[in-house]
Structure formats: structure tokens, C-alpha cells
Write a protein that holds these residues in place. Structure first.
Motif, PDB file in Angstrom:
ATOM      1  N   GLY A  14       0.673  -1.312  -0.009  1.00 54.03           N
ATOM      2  CA  GLY A  14      -0.106   0.047   0.203  1.00 54.03           C
ATOM      3  C   GLY A  14       0.798   1.383   0.064  1.00 54.03           C
ATOM      4  N   LEU A  15       2.196   1.078   0.365  1.00 50.51           N
ATOM      5  CA  LEU A  15       2.942   2.500   0.022  1.00 50.51           C
ATOM      6  C   LEU A  15       3.236   2.500  -1.240  1.00 50.51           C
ATOM      7  CD1 LEU A  15       5.298   2.281   3.281  1.00 50.51           C
ATOM      8  CD2 LEU A  15       3.238   3.510   2.996  1.00 50.51           C
ATOM      9  N   PRO A  16       3.208   3.601  -1.463  1.00 54.95           N
ATOM     10  CA  PRO A  16       3.463   3.920  -3.111  1.00 54.95           C
ATOM     11  C   PRO A  16       5.167   4.228  -3.296  1.00 54.95           C
ATOM     12  CG  PRO A  16       2.884   5.979  -2.088  1.00 54.95           C
ATOM     13  CD  PRO A  16       2.654   4.930  -1.194  1.00 54.95           C
ATOM     14  N   GLU A  17       5.551   3.977  -4.295  1.00 53.86           N
ATOM     15  CA  GLU A  17       7.027   4.322  -4.549  1.00 53.86           C
ATOM     16  C   GLU A  17       7.290   5.679  -4.154  1.00 53.86           C
ATOM     17  OE1 GLU A  17       9.302   1.464  -7.773  1.00 53.86           O
ATOM     18  OE2 GLU A  17       7.966   3.159  -8.608  1.00 53.86           O
ATOM     19  N   ARG A  18       8.804   6.155  -3.463  1.00 56.70           N
ATOM     20  CA  ARG A  18       8.908   7.378  -3.125  1.00 56.70           C
ATOM     21  C   ARG A  18      10.167   7.665  -4.056  1.00 56.70           C
ATOM     22  NH1 ARG A  18       9.064   7.152   3.106  1.00 56.70           N
ATOM     23  NH2 ARG A  18       7.111   5.974   2.716  1.00 56.70           N
ATOM     24  N   LYS A  19       9.990   8.888  -4.787  1.00 55.78           N
ATOM     25  CA  LYS A  19      11.035   9.378  -5.750  1.00 55.78           C
ATOM     26  C   LYS A  19      11.709  10.717  -5.199  1.00 55.78           C
ATOM     27  CE  LYS A  19       7.053  10.958  -8.283  1.00 55.78           C
ATOM     28  NZ  LYS A  19       5.993  10.564  -7.528  1.00 55.78           N
ATOM     29  N   MET A  20      12.943  10.704  -5.992  1.00 49.08           N
ATOM     30  CA  MET A  20      13.763  12.071  -5.606  1.00 49.08           C
ATOM     31  C   MET A  20      14.563  12.244  -7.191  1.00 49.08           C
ATOM     32  SD  MET A  20      17.040  12.570  -3.326  1.00 49.08           S
ATOM     33  CE  MET A  20      17.958  11.289  -4.123  1.00 49.08           C
ATOM     34  N   ASP A  21      14.371  13.429  -7.829  1.00 45.24           N
ATOM     35  CA  ASP A  21      14.896  13.691  -8.907  1.00 45.24           C
ATOM     36  C   ASP A  21      16.398  13.823  -8.694  1.00 45.24           C
ATOM     37  OD1 ASP A  21      12.843  13.386 -10.374  1.00 45.24           O
ATOM     38  OD2 ASP A  21      12.099  15.540 -10.688  1.00 45.24           O
ATOM     39  N   GLU A  22      17.192  13.713  -9.735  1.00 45.11           N
ATOM     40  CA  GLU A  22      18.767  13.847  -9.741  1.00 45.11           C
ATOM     41  C   GLU A  22      19.244  15.331  -9.500  1.00 45.11           C
ATOM     42  OE1 GLU A  22      20.622  12.912 -13.365  1.00 45.11           O
ATOM     43  OE2 GLU A  22      19.459  14.101 -14.526  1.00 45.11           O
ATOM     44  N   VAL A  23      18.525  16.142  -9.612  1.00 38.60           N
ATOM     45  CA  VAL A  23      18.625  17.447  -9.275  1.00 38.60           C
ATOM     46  C   VAL A  23      18.922  17.624  -7.976  1.00 38.60           C
ATOM     47  CG1 VAL A  23      16.504  18.441  -8.975  1.00 38.60           C
ATOM     48  CG2 VAL A  23      18.134  20.070  -9.824  1.00 38.60           C
ATOM     49  N   PHE A  24      18.397  16.824  -7.157  1.00 39.59           N
ATOM     50  CA  PHE A  24      18.545  16.799  -5.771  1.00 39.59           C
ATOM     51  C   PHE A  24      19.533  15.956  -5.110  1.00 39.59           C
ATOM     52  CE2 PHE A  24      14.122  18.024  -6.330  1.00 39.59           C
ATOM     53  CZ  PHE A  24      14.032  19.470  -5.991  1.00 39.59           C
ATOM     54  N   ASP A  25      20.299  15.300  -5.862  1.00 43.68           N
ATOM     55  CA  ASP A  25      21.401  14.260  -5.631  1.00 43.68           C
ATOM     56  C   ASP A  25      22.656  14.386  -6.573  1.00 43.68           C
ATOM     57  OD1 ASP A  25      22.621  12.447  -4.089  1.00 43.68           O
ATOM     58  OD2 ASP A  25      21.243  10.660  -4.778  1.00 43.68           O
ATOM     59  N   ARG A  26      22.912  15.352  -6.951  1.00 40.20           N
ATOM     60  CA  ARG A  26      23.983  15.719  -8.108  1.00 40.20           C
ATOM     61  C   ARG A  26      25.219  14.782  -7.972  1.00 40.20           C
ATOM     62  NH1 ARG A  26      21.714  18.237 -12.197  1.00 40.20           N
ATOM     63  NH2 ARG A  26      20.989  20.603 -11.648  1.00 40.20           N
ATOM     64  N   ASN A  27      25.702  14.410  -6.906  1.00 39.12           N
ATOM     65  CA  ASN A  27      26.700  13.702  -6.695  1.00 39.12           C
ATOM     66  C   ASN A  27      26.472  12.120  -6.265  1.00 39.12           C
ATOM     67  OD1 ASN A  27      25.957  13.649  -3.955  1.00 39.12           O
ATOM     68  ND2 ASN A  27      28.004  14.793  -3.278  1.00 39.12           N
ATOM     69  N   GLY A  28      25.047  11.694  -6.313  1.00 39.69           N
ATOM     70  CA  GLY A  28      24.509  10.297  -5.935  1.00 39.69           C
ATOM     71  C   GLY A  28      24.695   9.961  -4.617  1.00 39.69           C
ATOM     72  N   SER A  29      25.265  10.985  -3.662  1.00 40.65           N
ATOM     73  CA  SER A  29      25.523  10.292  -2.241  1.00 40.65           C
ATOM     74  C   SER A  29      24.164   9.795  -1.464  1.00 40.65           C
ATOM     75  CB  SER A  29      26.185  11.457  -1.462  1.00 40.65           C
ATOM     76  OG  SER A  29      25.274  12.599  -1.249  1.00 40.65           O
ATOM     77  N   ILE A  30      23.239  10.557  -1.815  1.00 41.08           N
ATOM     78  CA  ILE A  30      21.993  10.013  -1.199  1.00 41.08           C
ATOM     79  C   ILE A  30      21.492   8.621  -1.652  1.00 41.08           C
ATOM     80  CG2 ILE A  30      19.453  10.636  -0.611  1.00 41.08           C
ATOM     81  CD1 ILE A  30      20.217  13.721  -0.717  1.00 41.08           C
ATOM     82  N   THR A  31      21.424   8.421  -3.154  1.00 39.90           N
ATOM     83  CA  THR A  31      21.075   7.286  -3.524  1.00 39.90           C
ATOM     84  C   THR A  31      22.111   6.292  -2.950  1.00 39.90           C
ATOM     85  OG1 THR A  31      20.325   8.439  -5.448  1.00 39.90           O
ATOM     86  CG2 THR A  31      20.906   6.085  -5.876  1.00 39.90           C
ATOM     87  N   ASP A  32      23.513   6.455  -2.905  1.00 36.07           N
ATOM     88  CA  ASP A  32      24.302   5.506  -2.328  1.00 36.07           C
ATOM     89  C   ASP A  32      24.132   4.924  -0.988  1.00 36.07           C
ATOM     90  OD1 ASP A  32      25.673   5.334  -4.640  1.00 36.07           O
ATOM     91  OD2 ASP A  32      27.384   6.639  -4.218  1.00 36.07           O
ATOM     92  N   ARG A  33      23.485   6.375  -0.198  1.00 34.24           N
ATOM     93  CA  ARG A  33      23.272   5.726   1.354  1.00 34.24           C
ATOM     94  C   ARG A  33      21.894   5.035   1.458  1.00 34.24           C
ATOM     95  NH1 ARG A  33      23.826  10.368   2.859  1.00 34.24           N
ATOM     96  NH2 ARG A  33      21.534  11.208   3.020  1.00 34.24           N
ATOM     97  N   ALA A  34      21.037   5.250   0.520  1.00 31.77           N
ATOM     98  CA  ALA A  34      19.634   4.488   0.507  1.00 31.77           C
ATOM     99  C   ALA A  34      20.103   3.117   0.027  1.00 31.77           C
ATOM    100  CB  ALA A  34      18.914   5.315  -0.754  1.00 31.77           C
ATOM    101  N   ARG A  35      20.988   2.693  -0.944  1.00 33.20           N
ATOM    102  CA  ARG A  35      21.181   1.309  -1.147  1.00 33.20           C
ATOM    103  C   ARG A  35      21.652   0.620  -0.252  1.00 33.20           C
ATOM    104  NH1 ARG A  35      23.286   3.671  -6.770  1.00 33.20           N
ATOM    105  NH2 ARG A  35      21.689   2.813  -8.191  1.00 33.20           N
TER     106      ARG A  35
END
Length: 289
Positions: free
Chosen positions: A237-258
Motif C-alpha cells: 500500500g505504500l507508493p514508490e517514493r522518488k527523488m529527481d537527480e537535481v537534488f542528488d547531483r553526486n549520488g550520495s543520497i542514492t548510495d546511502r539509500a542502497r
């Protein structure tokens, strides 16, 4: 409405009162509040927002599980979904709560199993032969869990222990909610302290288990194709949560999420009136550690 089912509801109260073991998640429909039951709760339960409801239950695969009376707690800091705390009988049975607390204590101690509750205790419950703590202890005596000459002492001690454990669990839940509220406050402070924050407003999501992190393109409101990080969660029931790359230019937040896959997390979003907290995120935080 999708709901989570508590351990007690899954392994004690549904098996006892309805004769089946539900999945961890279900759907409810046609809810009707039992105002008398709600108002007769303990003050702590009323304060927590628990409601007594009569409703229809469905599995997530669409199986009709029938009508039931449940106690439903609202979504909270620790859980993004409402939770079935316990299942009650459609028609109230005397000493219902005390019987349930003793069964829960015995099951947690390993003295009885959920299968035993379904196959042995449920039929007796339906026949109203299990309508008091005394009748329950009589059953334990008959099947050899308790000795007849100790029945009175056993009943008193078991009732006291079951009540004490129930109160201890309630206190622990209160402590955890307080802890999670404090965590939300720290996340809020950290987000507001970021260099590019401009008083947009911050909202912190409830806790959920992160299952998958993907990066894939999407078309934004201007018709542009942008890379976007998507989070998927264990809770149905929880939808996918998203973030556009403009808010994570160096990919650090995505890496932390992984690195947080499989763990309980909270996310934060800015301008929550536009970017809904269950659909967008600007950062992610582990709940434990």
C-alpha cells in the motif's frame, strides 16, 4: 484500507475468536465504529487513538475473510499503516480480555502453540465453553498443562503475570513512540540546517522497511526526461517514493539509500504540501543505529 496485523492479533486473538491465522497485512472495508467499546478502553488506549470497529476483512489476494470486530490503532511515527491491535468477538463474551491475555502469555512462553489455539481452543470458544479465566484453566488441567490441586494458585499467578506483561508491553510501545518522535525532531532539525534550505517546510515520513532502490528516467512536469531515484518499501500500500537527480547531483543520497536496503528507515521531504511525504523524498535516515 490496508492495515498491518499485530503479532498478538495474528497468533492469539484471530486464531482464538475466528479460527484462522491471518497474514501480516490485510484490507478492511465497511468499517462501523463501536463507540461503546472505544469509550470503555483504558485511558492510555483512548489517548493513543485506538478505535473498536466492526468491519469486513479481506486478504491482499482478495479472499473474503468475513466480518470481525477489531481494535484498530492509527498510523503513527513507528508505522505508516493503521494496525489491528487485537480481534474481538462480534458478540462480547464475559472475561474476553483476560482469557486472551492468558492465552497470549502461554503462547509466548511456548506452553501452547497457535495451532493448538485454532484446533482446540477456538471450537470451545465458539461454544462459549471458554468464557472466563477459570474455564480456560479447567481446559489446561484437562489436557495436562496444569495440575488440578494447583488450579487456584495457577489462575491467580497467571492472571497477574498476563496483566503485568500486557502493561509492560504497553509501556515499551509508549517508550518506542517517544523515541521515534525524538528521531523525527532530530531529522527535522538536520534538514532545516542544510545550506540550501529556505524555510520551505519539512515533513518526516513514518517508519517503513526499505526493500529496493532503483534509478530510472521519468518525464517531469515540464516534459523533460530526468533520472530519478525510486524507493520501494516492504509495507503493502505504500507508493514508490522518488527523488529527481537535481537534488542528488553526486549520488550520495542514492548510495546511502542502497546501503540501507532491508532496514527500517525514515525519509524527509521539503514543501510537503506539494511533494507528499509518502511519494517524494529529499534524504533518507536509518531508524536504528
Amino acid at each position: 484500507m490496508k492495515v498491518r496485523v499485530s503479532e498478538h492479533a495474528r497468533f492469539d486473538s484471530f486464531p482464538l475468536r475466528y479460527g484462522f491465522v491471518p497474514d501480516e497485512f490485510m484490507e478492511t472495508s465497511s468499517e462501523l465504529e463501536d463507540a461503546v467499546g472505544t469509550n470503555n478502553q483504558k485511558p492510555r488506549e483512548i489517548k493513543a487513538g485506538n478505535k473498536h470497529l466492526v468491519c469486513r476483512l479481506w486478504s491482499l489476494t482478495g479472499d473474503d475473510l468475513g466480518k470481525a470486530r477489531i481494535v484498530l490503532s492509527p498510523a503513527s511515527e513507528s508505522d505508516p499503516l493503521p494496525k489491528i491491535v487485537t480481534a474481538l468477538s462480534i458478540e462480547s463474551i464475559p472475561a474476553d480480555r483476560a482469557v486472551s491475555e492468558i492465552i497470549q502469555l502461554k503462547r509466548r512462553r511456548g506452553e501452547i502453540t497457535t495451532d493448538f489455539i485454532v484446533t482446540t481452543l477456538h471450537p470451545l470458544y465458539i461454544q462459549q465453553k471458554l468464557n472466563s479465566p477459570e474455564s480456560l484453566v479447567d481446559i489446561f488441567v484437562q489436557i495436562g498443562i496444569a495440575e488440578a490441586e494447583r488450579k487456584g494458585d495457577l489462575l491467580r499467578s497467571t492472571l497477574a503475570q498476563a496483566s503485568e506483561e500486557s502493561e509492560a508491553l504497553a509501556r515499551r510501545n509508549e517508550e518506542l513512540e517517544s523515541k521515534y518522535e525524538a528521531l523525527a525532531a532530530r531529522i527535522l532539525q538536520q534538514e532545516q540546517g542544510k545550506a540550501n534550505y529556505r524555510n520551505e517546510g519539512v515533513r518526516v515520513s513514518p517508519i517503513a522497511v526499505l526493500e529496493q532502490v532503483d534509478v530510472r528516467p521519468r518525464t517531469n512536469s515540464r516534459g523533460e526526461t530526468v533520472n530519478c531515484t525510486y524507493l520501494r518499501f516492504r509495507e503493502p500500500g505504500l507508493p514508490e517514493r522518488k527523488m529527481d537527480e537535481v537534488f542528488d547531483r553526486n549520488g550520495s543520497i542514492t548510495d546511502r539509500a542502497r546501503a540501507l536496503k532491508g532496514r527500517r528507515v525514515r525519509t524527509a521531504t521539503w514543501r510537503p504540501e506539494v511533494f507528499k511525504p509518502l511519494e517524494w523524498f529529499r534524504d533518507i535516515y536509518p531508524v536504528d543505529g
